[in-house]
Enzyme design. Structure first.
Site, mmCIF file in Angstrom:
data_model
loop_
_atom_site.group_PDB
_atom_site.id
_atom_site.type_symbol
_atom_site.label_atom_id
_atom_site.label_comp_id
_atom_site.label_asym_id
_atom_site.label_seq_id
_atom_site.Cartn_x
_atom_site.Cartn_y
_atom_site.Cartn_z
ATOM 1 N N LYS A 200 0.628 4.635 6.671
ATOM 2 C CA LYS A 200 0.117 5.517 5.611
ATOM 3 C C LYS A 200 0.801 6.880 5.726
ATOM 4 O O LYS A 200 1.530 7.164 6.679
ATOM 5 C CB LYS A 200 -1.404 5.698 5.727
ATOM 6 C CG LYS A 200 -2.209 4.410 5.823
ATOM 7 C CD LYS A 200 -2.195 3.601 4.542
ATOM 8 C CE LYS A 200 -2.958 2.284 4.736
ATOM 9 N NZ LYS A 200 -2.870 1.400 3.551
ATOM 10 N N SER B 196 0.808 -1.225 0.000
ATOM 11 C CA SER B 196 0.000 0.000 0.000
ATOM 12 C C SER B 196 0.838 1.270 0.000
ATOM 13 O O SER B 196 0.318 2.351 -0.271
ATOM 14 C CB SER B 196 -0.942 0.022 1.208
ATOM 15 O OG SER B 196 -0.232 0.221 2.405
#
Length: 235
Positions: A87, A44
């Site tokens: 993230k 990701s």
């Protein structure tokens, strides 16, 4: 042999051993409190971070300043509290976020996200419109760099500040051609975003990455030096 001198010598030796043990334990606790290693699982954050890379997370910096736009953070995942996610911070408390297709707009400023590979650009969350969404107090809006393969704030919403474990500081294994260990400084991407009162002026990313893992080591070492100097025997 002078019995008193012999006693003082043995006393000094015992005290040195005890002090060394205490300082070693202190050093371990400080380091453990300040940094933690994590294993990247998934893609990701491609191309910034790769699957199975080992990173050091700095838990020290956010004691002195809040997360800044562009920081890569590790946090307890709101949709899965048993897991940790990694993230990039895009929006701070009070920021207004709009996402039009793949274009990210923060407080009216369109971001030129240099850390997003065009091949990884995408948005699988078209049904969840993000239009003038205001980030609540003590929350953060985060996105994965691999936009077509990331479960992030587009899907499940904001990251509470209390969920944040720390800031990804560096990759320590393995080192590859596109990775020299240090996460690049991306503050220029957010240069046109209004710096509201919710964001303190951040230290430069280069300073934070280098200093944070070293500071916990330096403090106990300095303490050890000071103790040794204080204890220099009389002539």
């Amino acid at each position: 042999m002078n019995p008193q001198y012999d006693f003082e010598k043995r006393y000094r030796l015992v005290r040195e051993v005890i002090e060394t043990i205490v300082l070693t334990i202190l050093m371990f606790l400080v380091i453990r409190f300040a940094v933690q290693n994590f294993n990247i699982e998934g893609t990701s954050m491609e191309p910034s971070l790769h699957n199975q890379e080992l990173i050091l997370v700095d838990k020290w910096t956010y004691l002195f300043r809040p997360p800044a736009r562009g920081d890569v953070i590790v946090f307890i995942a709101p949709p899965q509290p048993s897991q940790d996610y990694i993230k990039r911070v895009i929006g701070l408390p009070g920021d207004t976020i709009t996402i039009q297709n793949t274009t990210v707009i923060v407080d009216g400023a369109t971001l030129n996200e240099t850390y997003v590979d065009p091949n990884n650009q995408g948005n699988q969350y078209f049904s969840k419109q993000i239009q003038n969404m205001v980030v609540p107090p003590n929350d953060y809006f985060v996105l994965g760099d691999n936009r077509k393969g990331s479960s992030d704030s587009r899907d499940w919403g904001f990251v509470p500040k209390k969920n944040i474990i720390g800031r990804a500081a560096l990759v320590y294994w393995p080192l590859q051609q596109d990775n020299d260990g240090f996460l690049p400084n991306v503050t220029s991407v957010f240069a046109n975003v209004h710096q509201g009162s919710s964001a303190l002026t951040p230290l430069s990313n280069d300073f934070i990455i280098i200093a944070s893992p070293v500071l916990p080591l330096a403090a106990p070492m300095l303490l050890l030096v000071l103790v040794r100097r204080r204890r220099r025997p009389r002539k």
